[in-house]
Design a protein around this motif. Structure first.
Motif, mmCIF file in Angstrom:
data_model
loop_
_atom_site.group_PDB
_atom_site.id
_atom_site.type_symbol
_atom_site.label_atom_id
_atom_site.label_comp_id
_atom_site.label_asym_id
_atom_site.label_seq_id
_atom_site.Cartn_x
_atom_site.Cartn_y
_atom_site.Cartn_z
ATOM 1 N N LYS A 16 0.837 -1.332 0.076
ATOM 2 C CA LYS A 16 -0.183 0.081 -0.009
ATOM 3 C C LYS A 16 0.889 1.360 0.026
ATOM 4 C CE LYS A 16 -3.800 -2.034 2.298
ATOM 5 N NZ LYS A 16 -4.712 -2.250 3.558
ATOM 6 N N LEU A 17 1.984 1.208 0.728
ATOM 7 C CA LEU A 17 2.900 2.495 0.884
ATOM 8 C C LEU A 17 3.516 2.668 -0.458
ATOM 9 C CD1 LEU A 17 4.704 4.413 2.117
ATOM 10 C CD2 LEU A 17 5.990 2.501 2.834
ATOM 11 N N THR A 18 3.770 1.559 -1.109
ATOM 12 C CA THR A 18 4.571 1.674 -2.281
ATOM 13 C C THR A 18 3.287 2.197 -3.436
ATOM 14 O OG1 THR A 18 4.352 -0.552 -3.192
ATOM 15 C CG2 THR A 18 6.430 0.110 -1.996
ATOM 16 N N GLN A 19 2.049 1.855 -3.512
ATOM 17 C CA GLN A 19 1.170 2.119 -4.298
ATOM 18 C C GLN A 19 0.882 3.734 -4.126
ATOM 19 O OE1 GLN A 19 -1.981 -0.241 -2.904
ATOM 20 N NE2 GLN A 19 -2.109 -1.648 -4.702
ATOM 21 N N LEU A 126 10.234 -3.660 -4.257
ATOM 22 C CA LEU A 126 9.595 -4.261 -3.156
ATOM 23 C C LEU A 126 8.593 -5.037 -3.620
ATOM 24 C CD1 LEU A 126 9.602 -2.647 0.192
ATOM 25 C CD2 LEU A 126 11.350 -2.916 -1.317
ATOM 26 N N LYS A 127 7.715 -4.960 -4.644
ATOM 27 C CA LYS A 127 6.942 -5.571 -5.266
ATOM 28 C C LYS A 127 7.280 -7.073 -5.597
ATOM 29 C CE LYS A 127 3.035 -5.891 -8.529
ATOM 30 N NZ LYS A 127 3.009 -6.994 -9.062
ATOM 31 N N ARG A 128 8.423 -6.947 -6.243
ATOM 32 C CA ARG A 128 8.962 -8.284 -6.700
ATOM 33 C C ARG A 128 9.567 -8.993 -5.538
ATOM 34 N NH1 ARG A 128 11.340 -4.569 -10.387
ATOM 35 N NH2 ARG A 128 13.320 -5.085 -9.220
ATOM 36 N N ASP A 134 7.117 -13.844 0.148
ATOM 37 C CA ASP A 134 5.972 -14.953 0.359
ATOM 38 C C ASP A 134 6.052 -16.191 -0.455
ATOM 39 O OD1 ASP A 134 4.894 -12.721 1.908
ATOM 40 O OD2 ASP A 134 3.495 -11.926 0.325
ATOM 41 N N ASN A 135 6.167 -16.336 -1.638
ATOM 42 C CA ASN A 135 6.103 -17.534 -2.327
ATOM 43 C C ASN A 135 7.182 -18.551 -2.329
ATOM 44 O OD1 ASN A 135 3.379 -16.833 -3.331
ATOM 45 N ND2 ASN A 135 4.326 -15.547 -4.772
ATOM 46 N N VAL A 136 8.552 -18.204 -2.216
ATOM 47 C CA VAL A 136 9.646 -18.925 -1.917
ATOM 48 C C VAL A 136 10.158 -18.774 -0.536
ATOM 49 C CG1 VAL A 136 11.859 -19.233 -2.949
ATOM 50 C CG2 VAL A 136 10.048 -18.465 -4.181
ATOM 51 N N ALA A 137 10.700 -17.881 -0.131
ATOM 52 C CA ALA A 137 11.611 -17.961 1.314
ATOM 53 C C ALA A 137 10.556 -18.367 2.569
ATOM 54 C CB ALA A 137 12.057 -16.396 1.596
ATOM 55 N N PHE A 138 9.505 -17.735 2.581
ATOM 56 C CA PHE A 138 8.738 -18.218 3.609
ATOM 57 C C PHE A 138 7.967 -19.344 3.614
ATOM 58 C CE2 PHE A 138 7.560 -13.334 4.648
ATOM 59 C CZ PHE A 138 8.760 -13.155 4.893
ATOM 60 N N THR A 139 7.714 -19.718 2.182
ATOM 61 C CA THR A 139 6.974 -21.168 2.035
ATOM 62 C C THR A 139 8.154 -22.120 2.326
ATOM 63 O OG1 THR A 139 5.799 -20.305 0.272
ATOM 64 C CG2 THR A 139 6.160 -22.429 0.440
#
Length: 183
Positions: A16-19, A126-128, A134-139
């Motif tokens: 949201k901040l970056t938007q 930051l988006k990338r 979310d999809n790699v490191a945290f998983t």
């Protein structure tokens, strides 16, 4: 408290901040003068909320535990991926700050371009970066860390979140974010 889930929730706020930053860049492209005070607010919240508060938990808690417990794969993912991108984000904020100082001395199209370039590149980075976390490191962390180490992440995250500084950072950012016109 689920430490990894909390990090993912904070990612939504950072997006949201970056938007808001990108929307301000679009307004400049459409002819608006650079509002240096507004961009300094962005830098403040990027440094305090996104970097110190959020990245602080990633670097001091989750990534530290992952590198200690998950070996070479985690080491490469974090050191050559996530941490490099954290540093690149800091670089763009520093360059944005320099551009704002130059704009205050004398507005020009070249300086406007520097403002837009660094703000929009920070937002895109930051988006990338968030997608990768979310999809790699945290998983990877959720799947690979033994339960006891996930509980340690949760415990240390709860301690971090319980500090007066963390509570004030969240309150300030939530107040600021609620005042933004986010689509």
């Amino acid at each position: 408290m689920d430490g990894i889930q909390l990090l993912m929730e904070e990612h939504k706020n950072i997006i949201k901040l970056t938007q808001v930053m990108k929307e301000e860049c679009i307004e400049i492209l459409e002819g608006k003068a650079v509002d240096t005070q507004r961009f300094r607010e962005f830098i403040y919240f990027c440094r305090v909320y996104a970097d110190k508060h959020h990245h602080g938990k990633e670097e001091k808690i989750l990534f530290r535990i992952m590198m200690a417990e998950l070996g070479t794969v985690a080491e490469k993912l974090i050191r050559t991926g996530m941490l490099v991108e954290h540093d690149l984000g800091r670089y763009h904020l520093g360059e944005l700050e320099k551009a704002l100082e130059e704009y205050d001395k004398g507005p020009s199209s070249a300086v406007k371009l520097d403002v837009i370039t660094n703000a929009s590149e920070y937002a895109a980075l930051l988006k990338r970066h968030i997608e990768k976390e979310d999809n790699v490191a945290f998983t990877f962390a959720n799947r690979s860390l033994p339960l006891g180490f996930l509980e340690l992440v949760n415990q240390e995250t709860e301690e971090f979140e319980g500090s007066l500084e963390a509570e004030e950072t969240k309150r300030q950012f939530d107040d600021w974010l609620s005042k933004q016109n986010i689509q």
